[in-house]
Design a protein around this motif. Structure first.
Motif, PDB file in Angstrom:
ATOM      1  N   ALA A   1       0.834  -1.204   0.000  1.00 50.92           N
ATOM      2  CA  ALA A   1       0.000   0.000   0.000  1.00 50.92           C
ATOM      3  C   ALA A   1       0.868   1.253   0.000  1.00 50.92           C
ATOM      4  O   ALA A   1       0.643   2.181  -0.776  1.00 50.92           O
ATOM      5  N   VAL A   2       1.882   1.272   0.839  1.00 54.61           N
ATOM      6  CA  VAL A   2       2.754   2.449   0.900  1.00 54.61           C
ATOM      7  C   VAL A   2       3.490   2.614  -0.434  1.00 54.61           C
ATOM      8  O   VAL A   2       3.536   3.705  -1.001  1.00 54.61           O
ATOM      9  N   ALA A   3       4.011   1.522  -0.953  1.00 50.40           N
ATOM     10  CA  ALA A   3       4.754   1.606  -2.208  1.00 50.40           C
ATOM     11  C   ALA A   3       3.871   2.145  -3.332  1.00 50.40           C
ATOM     12  O   ALA A   3       4.332   2.881  -4.196  1.00 50.40           O
ATOM     13  N   HIS A   4       2.597   1.777  -3.300  1.00 48.37           N
ATOM     14  CA  HIS A   4       1.700   2.195  -4.372  1.00 48.37           C
ATOM     15  C   HIS A   4       1.080   3.562  -4.148  1.00 48.37           C
ATOM     16  O   HIS A   4       0.392   4.082  -5.014  1.00 48.37           O
ATOM     17  N   PHE A   5       1.280   4.124  -2.984  1.00 47.22           N
ATOM     18  CA  PHE A   5       0.728   5.459  -2.735  1.00 47.22           C
ATOM     19  C   PHE A   5       1.587   6.521  -3.418  1.00 47.22           C
ATOM     20  O   PHE A   5       1.090   7.551  -3.857  1.00 47.22           O
ATOM     21  N   TYR A   6       2.868   6.255  -3.508  1.00 51.31           N
ATOM     22  CA  TYR A   6       3.815   7.263  -3.990  1.00 51.31           C
ATOM     23  C   TYR A   6       4.211   7.011  -5.432  1.00 51.31           C
ATOM     24  O   TYR A   6       4.319   5.873  -5.859  1.00 51.31           O
ATOM     25  N   SER A   7       4.470   8.104  -6.147  1.00 55.80           N
ATOM     26  CA  SER A   7       4.796   7.903  -7.556  1.00 55.80           C
ATOM     27  C   SER A   7       6.277   7.699  -7.821  1.00 55.80           C
ATOM     28  O   SER A   7       6.652   7.317  -8.916  1.00 55.80           O
ATOM     29  N   LEU A   8       7.135   7.929  -6.845  1.00 59.45           N
ATOM     30  CA  LEU A   8       8.566   7.779  -7.120  1.00 59.45           C
ATOM     31  C   LEU A   8       9.108   6.379  -6.848  1.00 59.45           C
ATOM     32  O   LEU A   8      10.264   6.095  -7.136  1.00 59.45           O
ATOM     33  N   TYR A   9       8.280   5.541  -6.226  1.00 64.93           N
ATOM     34  CA  TYR A   9       8.694   4.142  -6.150  1.00 64.93           C
ATOM     35  C   TYR A   9       8.251   3.495  -7.446  1.00 64.93           C
ATOM     36  O   TYR A   9       7.067   3.472  -7.758  1.00 64.93           O
ATOM     37  N   PHE A  10       9.201   2.989  -8.200  1.00 66.28           N
ATOM     38  CA  PHE A  10       8.850   2.384  -9.474  1.00 66.28           C
ATOM     39  C   PHE A  10       8.432   0.945  -9.223  1.00 66.28           C
ATOM     40  O   PHE A  10       9.212   0.157  -8.705  1.00 66.28           O
TER      41      PHE A  10
END
Ligand code: FMN
Ligand code: SF4
Ligand code: FES
Lengths: 894, 423, 177
Positions: free
Chosen positions: C61-70
């Motif tokens: 969920a956290v990884a998908h909330f942000y746009s800079l984690y590819f």
């Protein structure tokens, strides 16, 4: 809430009282005023994110000196907040004004609904939530007639995707209220759901190792305010308004969750929780929800069977079967006397059945050889102890909090009695202390404020050490009960024991014991839960373990006090009832000591009782105690009464088909001794009949002078007359006025979800310690040293989804059914060269099984955890079916 | 007005990012002065200085610190270096070039509220700025300004960087706290306010980079010194970032009460390409748009609020007369639609709807109904969103509609296409 | 078992030591994972979850909330080009299109040689130097088609220049007139 902090607020001018701090929507609801909500849920912490509940709020203005400002008429001047406030997150305060029925607020509601519906698929006609859907209902009540959103621009997601094989997620219907996420985090402590992505692309996900890894996942479908979450079980099975909703009690475990059977056309369409704030609130576990398929299983018994010379069963009529049973039993009694007959009645049967079973054996056959403890150790004294110092009547486990200490000894409630976990968690969140005494890590450790670790075998020593430490903190031990006998003997016996020795034997630390003792000695309420694992682990010292718990509760004066007392976490839903009804060789119904003491289950099943005939009702000893097969095979005559042709039934001469829980009236008594009623929802298949009816018919064949029982109710009326502790337990008395709980309202599905309203709350009976001058004898059994054995001890663990007779029939649960495995510590695995996933071989007494190993941080060295009843009888033979923790040989299988 | 370099000191002092250069120019004097005072005295000085938060809301910094309960520990300080508001680029410039001033400011603030840990929440994109901070922290530590028992005062502080990862909403203070704690970066309910229950439910103050960078000067020279610039209620200088259609875009550090006209036409050289002026956005994209008639407004928080906009982050975006206002609105709303966190319905659904309508309008498929609906949807979001992000999205639309509504209708097709309403 | 931890034990422990709760290490560990693997794979999320003692769902969920984690593999150089309003005012969208054409890819894609990934970015906090882009989080400002050509050649030939403060050239725009 006490009277003092009640405040008065005015909703559209109407005065409403509520405790200060209550959210406006809850205060309004209690007064019968509906403020629509979606994300708000009475059981969850407010988040204020759906913005449905906007209202206009003002508070009385005050001058700089704190005085109320008054207008020219002497009324308080109201300062209105500049913008609408969310009623779910704004707490009420004295003199607050709330406006609901004004255009501004109604516009806001309409607007929020329009927003929520912009991308909603509006597939109500094929949606399982239709008919009980808050979104549908609130849209009808407050929504716009037409949306201004252009349909082609609706955001689409792939239509329902499985979150697990049990729960489907339709992301188009989801309105992002996060109720499901918060349920998993806050209530169940299974944080396996979350939002992924953000903004309009946001959606619910679960990527836990086991999909939606929670034993409570079904509850999310109840509280989902739309049809986004639905169960595989109910999907497309029926429209909710066609269901006949019948109140019942979950047949799976001793928590006794109140359920509703949704019946249509003679089939169970779904199981839902029935609200009972003292028992399960509005929750049930997934076993209760999805584990009902045994009722409609193809292989249910439908007619009486008699085994012929050829060893084959043939269908017979009830008349023939009963005549045959009566003749054969009479013959055995004539030849060898009544004590050649033994009876086992399982803790799954209802009180009415169990009562008549005992009556049939003791009065009609004249045999005291009766027992129910197929899955429970004998000789521990726990049955009696619960009757003496059990959780006092009028206790409310869901009301526990600050001031309460819960001591859990050898429990694993998430696996064995799941909703117990929710209760303990709730109590801890409300400020209770929780002492988890266990040899291994279990889920309740997450709730532990104190831990008391011991080694398997040291359970009794640990608890005795705890008792000593508590006594050192009590001014006048046992002072509350002048008439208790045996207390001096207990004190003397304790005096003689060295604390250091006890700790060494137990493998516990003094710090842990002292801290736990503090928590108990300073508590206002003390609840003790004991699990089978503790009694089995303690072995020969199990009686002392029980003695010590009784002494602990009496020494501190807690026994008999509301919200205090002992609970045994029994193996079956009605084990408590089986005790109460006297399905025990040494006690009569209501715990009256018996003159004629019969053979206990161990003696019956290992052959030492020398039985010639047995009558087994609702139990499967061949599976649970594989060692008993030979004994049963050697009987002259065996009758088995069950709903399936169990392994035991296959050995029988006569098999009598019984009705399942959903097919009959009756009562079960939960582990908090709450006697609860259930109603008949379906017809039994074929000729199957309720157990009590069969017993009554049989008694007639013996010319017993029994009254005519036409309904289960008749039996219960007799129980109420004959068994003192059940004197209030008539069906009428088990029913209450329907309660509008603080969490419910007329359209309560909007606030709490679809759990059904209730008026059958059940009733707890009074234990001996509740008497004005309690008198019973404390017992004390000499402690034996903990045996030190070479090798690893196999600790049997109950798993929620095992391979048991009932649960096996819910194929829906196959994927998550526990499989044989051997769980061990890294320390023990290393010298064996074993890694997780490797096959290992366990051996004991010539029995040998193989299963994959799993290395787990939560297992201390010296033991291996083996699940119970997850495979055939061989597995149970090795693991002792849950009743032993034997030393086993383990090696890597190659 | 002349530029005053209280913050952009690197423009006058080369290599001030190096510890020695910074110290040679009065660096850490402010901190020294602070450590000689009691924390309460430091708070008082900051209150007297009238310093207001530069992150956007303009809340008086000393007053915010005053809300922190004294008797609950640990406390935290968070330096908001999320700088994500379109049109804003001042914090990055400070940190890349004058990092010690921020570190010094953080230590002063932490001392004032008695925080033992400070996190600098920096944008994921700021790789060089993060390097500069690491270096500055190491230098400060090596010289005894950080760590245990700083300068023998008994006060201890550690500063850590926490790297953001691309979500504008995490500039909002409570979303930032969630983000640091490892939860989704969605805002939290207030109350409780962070000053009372912030990180891990402990008292936490969140301040912007520019706010904190003002502290060394104030502590070194006193509140009155700071008050020589700006107005009574909006003292000091501000870094105004000018972007868009001007001749000389960039950062200008000026007394807070410089007028828009002076900033745009004198400092930034006026409208580019010899074109005419049309409008300006005074405080980052979230500040409602203003026009010619507002050019003489001083750019203080209060003066801008009085004309229906806001001071925001100090990023002034200038728009020339050839700009299509529907397109401009589309770009702004696309930003909010992209950055809406999804927590609340009006913003999540509203920004989606707004963008959908604007897409139709700018692509020439829109009707008059679409323009009206855009306004209605924006009104329907008004004062209903959980946090200011959603409110900004409707605010920018409403402002453009107010001043340039006619222009939006020019996009509408003459023959309205009937799109069936649903539901 | 946990590659991320085995490989970066010290750094992981250092990250954990900065926060009172393990959960807070999620973002820094996702960054570490991205540096290690080039992007945040499902497996990486599981490794992070294990270190933080969380369910993988929370990390996902956290990884998908942000746009800079590819969440998908990206090229060696990730170009993030600001097309937000302040940059777009001075023509960033056209320059970005030039870049895409030059690389022969669409927004969000990676060149077949795996060298460049191009993504639109929201405001990069460099509006005074618009149009701007970042390559692997290093700024390139005042972009024009010519500058794009130069930069791509430079990067292809020598890799990225040393990181430094953003410098921008004063704008020299011909007058319309
Ligand atoms: C959507 C949103 C984004 C924000 N982004 C930032 C930001 O990038 N940087 C910042 O300093 N403040 C930002 N803020 C303001 C902060 O919430 C907060 O008010 C500020 O950091 C407080 O610091 P100050 O008192 O020093 O201004 C934002 C607020 C909102 C509502
Ligand atoms: S207004 Fe709502 S959805 Fe938008 S960013 Fe704030 S909380 Fe999230
Ligand atoms: S915001 Fe109050 S119910 Fe959702």
């Amino acid at each position: 809430m006490s009277e003092q902090n009640l405040v008065t607020i005015y909703i559209d001018g109407q005065p409403v009282q509520a405790p200060a701090g209550t959210p406006i929507v809850e205060a309004a609801k209690a007064a019968g005023i509906e403020i629509p909500v979606f994300c708000h849920h009475s059981k969850l912490t407010p988040v204020g994110m759906c913005r449905m509940c906007l209202v206009r709020v003002g508070t009385p203005a005050r001058t700089r000196t704190g005085e109320l400002e008054l207008d020219e008429n002497g009324n308080p001047v109201i300062r209105w907040f500049p913008r609408l406030m969310t009623g779910c997150t704004t707490p009420v305060s004295e003199g607050m004004h709330v406006e609901v029925n004004i255009p501004e607020v109604q516009d806001a509601w309409r607007g929020t609904l329009e927003f929520l519906l912009t991308s909603h698929p509006l597939d109500c006609p094929v949606c399982d939530k239709g008919g009980e859907c808050p979104l549908q209902d609130l849209t009808f009540a407050y929504g716009p007639d037409l949306s201004r959103f252009y349909k082609p621009y609706k955001l689409h997601f792939e239509k329902p995707i499985p979150l697990s094989e049990l729960i489907w997620l339709d992301r188009e219907r989801c309105i992002y209220c996060s109720r499901c996420i918060r349920f998993c985090d806050e209530i169940a402590n299974d944080p396996v759901l979350d939002f992924a992505d953000r903004g309009r692309g946001q959606h619910i996900v679960s990527v836990s190792e086991i999909p939606f890894d929670s034993y409570f996942s079904g509850n999310t479908t109840d509280i989902c305010p739309v049809g986004a979450l639905t169960t595989e079980d109910f999907r497309f099975k029926a429209r909710v308004w066609e269901l006949n909703n019948v109140p019942s009690i979950c047949p799976h475990c001793p928590v006794g969750c109140n359920i509703v059977i949704g019946e249509r056309a003679g089939e169970i369409k779904r199981i839902m929780p029935r609200q009972n704030e003292w028992v399960n609130e509005i929750w049930i576990c997934d076993k209760g929800r999805f584990g009902h398929h045994f009722v409609s299983a193809e292989d249910r018994l439908t007619t009486p069977l008699i085994k012929g010379e050829d060893g084959q069963f043939r269908d017979v009529t009830w008349g023939e079967a009963l005549e045959y049973v009566a003749n054969r039993l009479s013959a055995v009694i004539a030849a060898d006397g009544p004590s050649a007959v033994g009876g086992i009645a399982g803790g799954r049967a209802a009180n009415e059945d169990l009562y008549l079973f005992v009556k049939f054996f003791r009065d009609v056959l004249g045999s005291p050889n009766i027992d129910h403890r197929v899955a429970w150790p004998v000789g521990t004294g726990i049955e009696q102890a619960v009757a003496e110092v059990g959780l006092a009547s009028e206790s409310n486990l869901n009301g526990l909090g600050k001031g309460t200490t819960i001591l859990m000894v050898g429990t694993d409630v998430n696996e064995a009695q799941p909703v117990t976990y929710l209760r303990v968690r709730k109590a801890r969140r409300n400020g209770a202390s929780v002492i988890v005494a266990q040899a291994r890590r279990v889920k309740e450790h997450a709730e532990a404020t104190h831990t008391l670790d011991y080694r398997v075998g040291g359970e009794a020593h640990a608890v005795v050490a705890l008792l000593k430490a508590v006594l050192a903190r009590v001014d006048e031990p046992f002072g509350a009960y002048k008439k208790l006998s045996g207390k001096d003997e207990v004190l003397v016996a304790l005096e003689a024991l060295s604390q250091d020795d006890l700790l060494a034997q137990a493998g516990s630390t003094a710090d842990a014991v002292e801290a736990a003792a503090d928590a108990i000695a300073t508590a206002e309420h003390v609840v003790v839960m004991i699990g089978r694992e503790a009694l089995v682990g303690a072995g020969v010292n199990a009686p002392t373990l029980v003695d010590a718990l009784v002494a602990l509760l009496t020494a501190t004066g807690k026994a008999g006090q509301p919200n205090s007392g002992l609970m045994a976490l029994w193996p079956h839903n009605n084990t408590q009832g089986a005790n109460d009804m006297g399905v025990l060789p040494h006690l009569l119904p209501g715990y009256e000591p018996a003159d004629a003491i019969g053979a206990d289950i161990d003696a019956m099943l290992n052959g030492t009782a020398g039985l010639k005939a047995m009558y087994i009702m609702a139990a499967d000893p061949v599976r649970d105690r594989p060692g008993s097969r030979a004994v049963l095979e050697n009987l002259e005559f065996l009758v088995v009464q069950d709903i399936f042709l169990t392994e035991t039934a296959q050995l029988a001469d006569v098999v009598l088909p019984a009705a399942a829980f959903a097919e009959r009236d009756g009562t079960y008594t939960s582990y908090e001794r709450r006697v609860q009623r259930m109603d008949e929802a379906l017809q039994p298949p074929g000729d199957a009949m309720p157990d009590w009816w069969i017993l009554a018919q049989l008694a007639e064949r013996f010319d017993a002078a029994w009254p005519l029982y036409t309904l289960a109710d008749d039996v219960m009326q007799e129980i109420a007359k004959q068994v003192k502790i059940y004197k209030k337990m008539t069906y009428d008395n088990l029913e209450g006025e329907p309660i509008e709980w603080s969490t419910t309202a007329a359209r309560h599905h909007i606030y709490t979800g679809t759990a059904t309203l209730n008026s059958w709350f059940g009733r707890q009976w009074e234990v001996a310690a509740e008497a004005r001058r309690p008198k019973f004898a404390l017992r004390w059994h000499e402690l034996q040293p903990v045996p030190t054995a070479e090798g690893l001890r196999a600790v049997p663990q109950t798993r929620l989804y095992d391979n048991g007779t009932l649960i096996r029939r819910s194929t829906l649960l196959d994927q998550r059914r526990a499989r044989p495995e051997v769980v061990l510590s890294a320390v023990d695995a290393e010298p064996l060269g074993v890694q997780s996933g490797d096959l290992v071989r366990l051996a004991r007494n010539g029995v040998q099984v193989e299963a994959p190993a799993r290395i787990d941080k939560g297992v201390p060295p010296g033991i291996v955890i083996v699940p119970v009843d997850v495979d055939g009888t061989e597995w149970n033979a090795l693991t002792g079916g849950g009743l032993e923790s034997p030393v086993v040989k383990i090696e890597k299988a190659v | 007005m002349e530029q005053v370099y209280l913050l952009l000191r690197h423009r006058e002092i080369p290599n001030i990012d190096e510890y020695d250069v910074y110290v040679a120019n009065g660096g850490y004097e402010g901190l020294k002065a602070a450590l000689e005072k009691s924390p309460d005295e430091v708070i008082d000085i900051v209150k007297q200085s009238g310093l207001r938060g530069r992150g956007g809301a303009g809340f008086p910094t000393g007053v915010k610190w005053g809300f922190v309960p004294k008797d609950i520990f640990p406390k935290y300080l968070v330096c908001n270096f999320a700088e994500g508001e379109p049109g804003t680029f001042k914090d990055r410039e400070i940190v890349e070039n004058n990092p010690h001033q921020l570190i010094e400011g953080i230590i002063i603030a932490a001392y004032a509220i008695q925080a033992s840990t400070a996190y600098i929440y920096h944008r994921g994109e700021f790789s060089y700025a993060a390097q500069q901070l690491q270096k500055a922290i190491a230098d400060a530590k090596a010289h005894g300004w950080l760590g245990e028992n700083i300068q023998g005062t008994g006060f201890s502080l550690n500063i850590y960087l926490h790297r953001e990862a691309g979500a504008y909403i995490c500039g909002e203070e409570t979303a930032q706290l969630n983000s640091i704690e490892g939860y989704l970066g969605q805002p939290r309910l207030k109350p409780p306010f962070p000053a009372v229950e912030g990180l891990w439910r402990k008292p936490t103050v969140i301040n912007n980079v520019e706010t904190l960078s003002n502290l060394p000067g104030i502590l070194r020279h006193g509140a009155d010194w700071y008050r020589q610039w700006g107005t009574e209620k909006n003292p000091g200088t501000r870094i105004y970032g000018v972007s868009g259609h001007v001749v000389r875009p960039g950062l200008y550090e000026l007394p807070t009460n410089v007028t828009a006209r002076e900033l745009i036409f004198e400092h930034a050289g006026g409208i580019w390409k010899g074109r005419g002026f049309k409008a300006f956005i005074p405080g980052g994209v979230s500040a409602p748009i203003l026009t010619e008639e507002h050019l003489d407004t001083p750019l203080t928080f209060d003066d801008l609020a009085a004309v229906g906009s806001m001071g925001g982050s100090g990023g002034v975006i200038v728009i020339d007369d050839q700009t299509d206002m529907a397109w401009l609105t589309y770009k702004m709303v696309a930003f909010y639609r992209h950055e809406s966190c999804g927590k609340c319905s009006p913003c999540r659904e509203g920004t989606y709807w707004q963008k959908m309508l604007l897409t139709r309008i700018v692509s020439g498929r829109g009707t008059r109904t679409d323009v009206e609906l855009l306004k209605q949807v924006s009104d329907q979001m008004t004062n209903k969103c959980f946090c200011p992000l959603g409110e900004s999205s409707r605010g920018v639309v409403q402002a453009v509609y107010k001043y340039f509504g006619d222009e939006m209708y020019l996009h509408a097709k003459d023959i309205p296409v009937v799109e069936a309403g649903t539901q | 078992m946990n590659n991320l931890y085995q490989k970066h034990r010290e750094e992981v422990d250092d990250i954990l030591s900065r926060y009172p709760e393990k959960r807070a290490a999620v973002m820094p560990l996702l960054w570490l994972a991205q540096e290690e693997y080039g992007y945040v794979s499902q497996e990486a999320m599981r490794e992070v979850a294990q270190i933080c003692e969380l369910d993988p769902t929370d990390v996902y969920a956290v990884a998908h909330f942000y746009s800079l984690y590819f969440k998908e593999p990206v090229g060696k150089y990730v170009i993030r080009f600001c097309t937000d309003m302040p940059c777009a005012l001075v023509g960033s969208e056209e320059v970005y299109q030039y870049l895409l054409d030059k690389l022969g890819i669409k927004d969000g894609e990676t060149t077949p040689d795996g060298l460049f990934t191009a993504q639109q970015a929201v405001c990069l906090a460099a509006c005074g130097a618009a149009p701007v882009m970042q390559i692997n989080f290093q700024y390139f400002a005042n972009l024009t088609p010519q500058r794009i050509d130069e930069i791509l050649d430079l990067v292809r030939a020598n890799g990225l220049p040393p990181n430094g403060p953003l410098r921008f050239e004063p704008r020299e725009e011909p007058s319309d007139a």
